[in-house]
Design an enzyme around this catalytic site. Structure first.
Site, PDB file in Angstrom:
ATOM      1  N   ALA A 265       0.948  -1.148  -0.211  1.00 35.68           N
ATOM      2  CA  ALA A 265      -0.104  -0.044   0.023  1.00 35.68           C
ATOM      3  C   ALA A 265       0.856   1.158   0.032  1.00 35.68           C
ATOM      4  O   ALA A 265       2.133   1.144   0.194  1.00 35.68           O
ATOM      5  CB  ALA A 265      -1.050   0.073   1.167  1.00 35.68           C
ATOM      6  N   LYS A 266       0.535   2.333  -0.407  1.00 35.86           N
ATOM      7  CA  LYS A 266       0.922   3.570  -0.372  1.00 35.86           C
ATOM      8  C   LYS A 266       1.866   3.962   1.066  1.00 35.86           C
ATOM      9  O   LYS A 266       2.616   4.440   1.162  1.00 35.86           O
ATOM     10  CB  LYS A 266       0.110   4.662  -0.859  1.00 35.86           C
ATOM     11  CG  LYS A 266       0.381   5.202  -2.125  1.00 35.86           C
ATOM     12  CD  LYS A 266      -0.579   6.524  -2.318  1.00 35.86           C
ATOM     13  CE  LYS A 266      -1.877   6.346  -1.937  1.00 35.86           C
ATOM     14  NZ  LYS A 266      -2.828   7.426  -1.987  1.00 35.86           N
ATOM     15  N   ARG A 267       0.838   3.350   2.022  1.00 33.47           N
ATOM     16  CA  ARG A 267       1.013   4.075   3.269  1.00 33.47           C
ATOM     17  C   ARG A 267       2.501   3.005   3.799  1.00 33.47           C
ATOM     18  O   ARG A 267       2.973   3.558   4.549  1.00 33.47           O
ATOM     19  CB  ARG A 267       0.218   4.261   4.172  1.00 33.47           C
ATOM     20  CG  ARG A 267      -0.520   2.810   4.542  1.00 33.47           C
ATOM     21  CD  ARG A 267      -1.694   3.097   5.751  1.00 33.47           C
ATOM     22  NE  ARG A 267      -2.981   2.392   5.591  1.00 33.47           N
ATOM     23  CZ  ARG A 267      -3.346   1.181   4.725  1.00 33.47           C
ATOM     24  NH1 ARG A 267      -2.609   0.930   4.255  1.00 33.47           N
ATOM     25  NH2 ARG A 267      -4.309   0.907   4.481  1.00 33.47           N
ATOM     26  N   GLY A 269       4.811   2.289   1.715  1.00 28.81           N
ATOM     27  CA  GLY A 269       5.953   2.640   0.768  1.00 28.81           C
ATOM     28  C   GLY A 269       6.124   1.881  -0.188  1.00 28.81           C
ATOM     29  O   GLY A 269       7.006   1.893  -1.004  1.00 28.81           O
TER      30      GLY A 269
END
Ligand code: GLU
Length: 295
Positions: A265-267, A269
């Protein structure tokens, strides 16, 4: 051409990363193998999070990856009347009720009376909790309406069960691998999701309803998506039954994990496809990295 049709349905709330590429290519290759259709649908009803630059970027990234899809692309924000019509049908049958509660109130209520593993329509941070509510007494509701208090519409599972004479006949075919390896014919258990929101306070519609309407309108025969959405299928099949829509075959694929063992996920990285491209990746190296044969 066969009747096979599948779709990739991203939300333009960020840049696509490898997890999205895996999902899109898995669906795309399935359509190609079956000689069927591949549909791209932009799920952009959440006006608070969607940005036009992400919409443009995802089209470009998917094209770069070598995907091709039917045109015009369906953008959910352009079809609110379709979702409204479905909501109106459910409302007219008394299957929905207004929910004036704030997010905090719903969470508190879930904490007091936990029912199961859904998320009460509240997303990640409320996982493990299910919300079951009931309509307010008429005078209290009239008071809140008169005061202009915003409300969501929730599906009443009790009323849905009555309308269908129970949920026993609800089934779907899983050709992928559900989180519990629930492959084959899966009995639907909507109770584990609770009284989900079908129309949000802020945008007037919600994910489950829009997806079900669109999958039917777009003639989707196979829903191929990540196993994180396996639980959503239980509600979506129920909605199909209530709205008289066909139930597609489902195939939930594994999720790509990041170095921390958590879903990419984006969060945590995950590099965007854009970053990878700038670093010299090609569509071929991306495909090789994804190992599509293991979907
Ligand atoms: N729009 C959803 C997402 O971005 C996918 C919905 C679906 O595949 O049913 O996760």
């Amino acid at each position: 051409m066969s009747a096979f049709a599948t779709r990739f349905a991203p939300s333009p709330t960020g840049l696509l990363h490898l997890g999205h590429a895996f999902s899109a290519l898995t669906a795309f290759e399935a359509a190609r193998a079956a000689g069927g259709r591949f549909v791209l649908r932009i799920e952009d009803i959440d006006r608070t999070r969607v940005r036009p630059e992400f919409d443009a970027a995802l089209l470009e990234d998917l094209e770069w990856l070598g995907l091709a899809w039917e045109r015009p692309v369906r953008r959910q924000s352009e079809h609110m009347a379709d979702y409204q019509a479905a909501l109106d049908r459910l409302k007219a049958r008394g299957l929905l009720y207004r929910c004036f509660r704030t997010r905090r109130e719903v969470l508190d209520e879930i904490a007091r009376a936990p029912h199961g593993p859904g998320d009460g329509g509240l997303g990640e941070d409320a996982k493990g909790a299910v919300f079951r509510g009931e309509p307010l007494p008429g005078d209290r509701e009239a008071e809140l309406l008169a005061s202009g208090q915003p409300y969501a519409w929730r599906l009443s599972l009790d009323r849905a069960r009555e309308a269908l004479n129970g949920f026993d006949r609800l089934r779907f075919v899983e050709q992928g691998r559900g989180p519990l390896d629930e492959t084959g014919v899966v009995a639907v258990d909507p109770m584990r999701e609770g009284d989900v929101i079908l129309a949000r306070k802020d945008v007037g519609v919600a994910y489950h309803l829009a997806v079900v309407v669109d999958d039917a309108l777009q003639g989707v025969s196979h829903v191929i998506r990540g196993e994180d959405l396996f639980h959503a299928t239980h509600i979506q099949v129920l909605l199909q039954a209530l709205l008289g829509l066909p139930t597609p075959t489902y195939g939930h694929h594994r999720l790509l994990l990041g170095p921390d063992g958590k879903r990419l996920a984006k969060r945590n990285g995950a590099p965007s496809l854009r970053d990878l491209r700038l670093d010299g990746a090609t569509p071929e190296t991306v495909r090789a990295r994804l190992d599509l044969s293991t979907a």
